[in-house]
Design an enzyme around this catalytic site. Structure first.
Site, PDB file in Angstrom:
ATOM      1  N   ALA A 142      -8.624  -1.802 -18.524  1.00 42.81           N
ATOM      2  CA  ALA A 142      -9.969  -1.256 -18.307  1.00 42.81           C
ATOM      3  C   ALA A 142     -10.141  -0.712 -16.891  1.00 42.81           C
ATOM      4  CB  ALA A 142     -11.006  -2.343 -18.589  1.00 42.81           C
ATOM      5  N   THR A 175       3.208   0.518 -20.248  1.00 39.89           N
ATOM      6  CA  THR A 175       2.186  -0.278 -19.554  1.00 39.89           C
ATOM      7  C   THR A 175       1.021  -0.512 -20.509  1.00 39.89           C
ATOM      8  OG1 THR A 175       1.218   1.767 -18.674  1.00 39.89           O
ATOM      9  CG2 THR A 175       2.772   0.599 -17.267  1.00 39.89           C
ATOM     10  N   THR A 222       0.853  -1.199   0.000  1.00 38.12           N
ATOM     11  CA  THR A 222       0.000   0.000   0.000  1.00 38.12           C
ATOM     12  C   THR A 222       0.883   1.242   0.000  1.00 38.12           C
ATOM     13  OG1 THR A 222      -1.748  -1.160   1.185  1.00 38.12           O
ATOM     14  CG2 THR A 222      -1.785   1.246   1.282  1.00 38.12           C
ATOM     15  N   GLU A 279       1.235   4.153  -2.798  1.00 32.50           N
ATOM     16  CA  GLU A 279       0.905   5.557  -2.511  1.00 32.50           C
ATOM     17  C   GLU A 279       2.087   6.483  -2.777  1.00 32.50           C
ATOM     18  OE1 GLU A 279      -2.003   6.378  -2.307  1.00 32.50           O
ATOM     19  OE2 GLU A 279      -2.955   4.465  -1.794  1.00 32.50           O
TER      20      GLU A 279
HETATM   21 ZN   LIG Z   1      -3.874   4.478  -5.861  1.00 32.81          ZN
END
Ligand SMILES: [Zn+2]
Length: 567
Positions: A282, A278, A241, A245
């Site tokens: 979708a 990249t 995470t 971030e």
């Molecule tokens: Zn994000």
């Protein structure tokens, strides 16, 4: 299979399932849906960004400018051969319950994850499909807990704040405010701020893009998704995470382009096609997938890059940043965040053994209405040794000088306020200087001054001084005695001035405490004089009157020892 296509398949197949098997499926689905809801809040950066863009014109302008600047660069090679950048990190732990007060080890495990992920030497990068293995590169961006705070004191890089706030809201300014139950940001020019707390709705985290308010710059992570041990909860217990971030914090987009699951949006805009490495995607990918994963935007192998750090895949299945993403992050570090490259926040400050500092003047400051001042300064022990005595010399710029020896116990890091003997000052603008008499290992913090103004209407009521002169007036002899009440010896200039301020006599001598010293007035004419004793420790003037007569005796050659203060 992506989340949306899984749900479509799952719901359509429900019509053909016998009741006996439905319960098992419902248990499975409730686990899946709770996971799904938790994961929906995996990252709220886009929501935070959208709201700021709508409400804050300065944010919109700054972010857009920096984003456009990045878009105008496409020298991928230059970005990748650049030197290593180490970003000093401060972690603000906001805890309401003891389990939210995460350990130092958990915090360090997150720093370790960041360094592994940004160096591409994490174990999971070995599982990158062969189609993309050539895209696995070292970003040469590193992270280190701060070793000094913004004012230069030694620091662990961890700030712990016990708070009454049970759960922080996403847009809650309290996160960034010590007075509201959060923790004030350290300067973003020198540090990456990471706040760790319980976020509402079990959101895992979000980042504030460049352009955000200076007091809110950084990333916010749920304590349940921080680090890879301790309070981190599966499947968010590999520290990804925070990796994700920080990607946002350095202006990376989600890999699907935040376009509501259609194929129009890209994480790299059309102007950066040269570095876009990249696949078009979708929407977000959840849980772990098996290669190749196809969707409407990338319907043929190798499909979508679900293992990219900027997707929503479970922590253990995230693997790498592409060179194009590294380019964007490094371009941000060469742009709006370039001051981080010269920050020394991660460098241990030099610590000396004997280093006492005058930190601040408590009195006089700005306006002092009393002409008899009681100066006060704050001293701090910046060294490793305990301090027991400090001599402070203080004087007015116009000359009057005093000294004081403080005694006590000042352990390393401690500070104390020292009240100094009072000193008389004249009305008007004044400057008082303070310095530490002893030589210590660091000289630059041994001096401070304060400008102030004394009200004309105030009266002087200072009594006593270091110096006495006798007899005064002088009428029956052609000399005067001076005596110091100061406890220290001082090599002094002894000067006599007449009423016009002209120097009429000057001598250099050692003045010891209590010794009477004769000053010859033999060739002086009668009148008012000022005798000044000036040295490194104190400087003081005394007024005396001299009226010799025809039968005045010479001398004195010696001054009798008298009780101090009694003529
Ligand atoms: Zn994000």
């Amino acid at each position: 299979m992506t989340q949306a296509s899984f749900l479509r398949t799952f719901v359509s197949s429900m019509y053909f399932i016998p009741i006996s098997k439905l319960r098992i499926i419902l248990i499975f689905s409730s686990c899946f849906i709770s996971h799904f809801l938790f994961a929906q809040n995996r990252c709220l950066t886009h929501e935070v960004h959208q709201r700021k863009m709508a409400e804050n014109a300065l944010y919109t302008k700054t972010f857009t400018q920096e984003n456009n600047r990045i878009l105008s660069h496409d020298d991928l090679t230059a970005a990748l051969v650049d030197t290593t950048i180490t970003i000093p990190v401060v972690v603000h732990v906001l805890y309401n319950t003891t389990d939210q007060n995460i350990s130092d080890e958990e915090i360090q495990s997150q720093i370790d994850v960041l360094n592994e992920d940004f160096a591409a030497n994490n174990a999971s990068s070995l599982d990158v499909p062969v189609d993309w293995i050539g895209l696995v590169k070292d970003s040469k961006i590193r992270f280190k807990l701060a070793q000094r705070d913004p004012i230069g004191n030694k620091s662990s890089g961890i700030v712990r704040v016990q708070t009454v706030v049970q759960e922080f809201q996403i847009f809650d300014p309290a996160i960034y405010s010590t007075s509201l139950g959060g923790s004030n940001a350290w300067p973003r020019a020198s540090y990456l701020n990471i706040w760790v707390c319980l976020l509402e709705g079990n959101a895992l985290g979000f980042a504030n893009f460049p352009g955000s308010n200076v007091s809110q710059d950084g990333v916010v992570i749920n304590y349940k998704a921080f680090g890879r041990n301790g309070t981190a909860v599966s499947p968010y217990n590999f520290g990804r995470t925070c990796t994700h971030e920080i990607g946002h914090w350095l202006i990376l987009s989600h890999i699907w382009g935040d376009d509501n699951s259609d194929c129009t949006g890209r994480d790299f805009p059309i102007t950066q096609q040269t570095i876009d490495d990249t696949p078009n995607q979708a929407g977000p990918t959840f849980r772990c997938q098996r290669f190749p994963e196809l969707d409407d935007c990338s319907p043929t192998s190798p499909g979508i890059m679900y293992m990219n750090f900027m997707d929503y895949t479970d922590d253990k299945c995230m693997m790498f940043y592409t060179p194009g993403q590294i380019f964007r992050m490094r371009t941000t570090l060469n742009g709006i965040r370039d001051s981080l490259k010269i920050s020394n926040g991660h460098v241990l400050p030099n610590f000396y053994n004997h280093d006492v500092a005058i930190d601040s003047v408590m009195n006089p400051v700005r306006i002092a209405v009393q002409r008899c001042l009681d100066p006060r300064v704050r001293i701090q022990n910046h060294g490793n040794d305990t301090i027991y005595e400090v001599s402070i010399i203080y004087n007015l710029k116009e000359g009057l000088k005093k000294s004081y020896k403080w005694s006590g116990t000042l352990i390393p890091g401690a500070s104390t306020d020292v009240s100094l003997p009072n000193i008389g000052v004249n009305p008007g603008s004044q400057i008082m200087e303070f310095r530490i008499a002893e030589t210590d290992d660091v000289g630059v913090n041994n001096y401070i001054s304060s400008g102030f103004k004394v009200n004309n209407s105030s009266t002087s009521n200072c009594i006593g001084g270091n110096l006495i002169a006798y007899p005064n007036p002088v009428t029956s002899q052609q000399g005067i005695c001076i005596k110091s009440q100061h406890p220290e010896s001082q090599l002094s200039w002894v000067r006599v001035f007449n009423a016009l301020g002209q120097l009429v006599s000057e001598k250099r001598m050692m003045i010891n405490p209590g010794d009477g010293i004769p000053i010859n007035l033999l060739h002086f004419t009668g009148g008012v004089y000022f005798l000044n004793v000036d040295g490194d420790i104190y400087s003081e003037s005394i007024r005396f009157v001299y009226f010799p007569s025809d039968n005045s005796s010479a001398g004195p050659e010696t001054c009798r020892r008298r009780r101090l203060g009694i003529e």
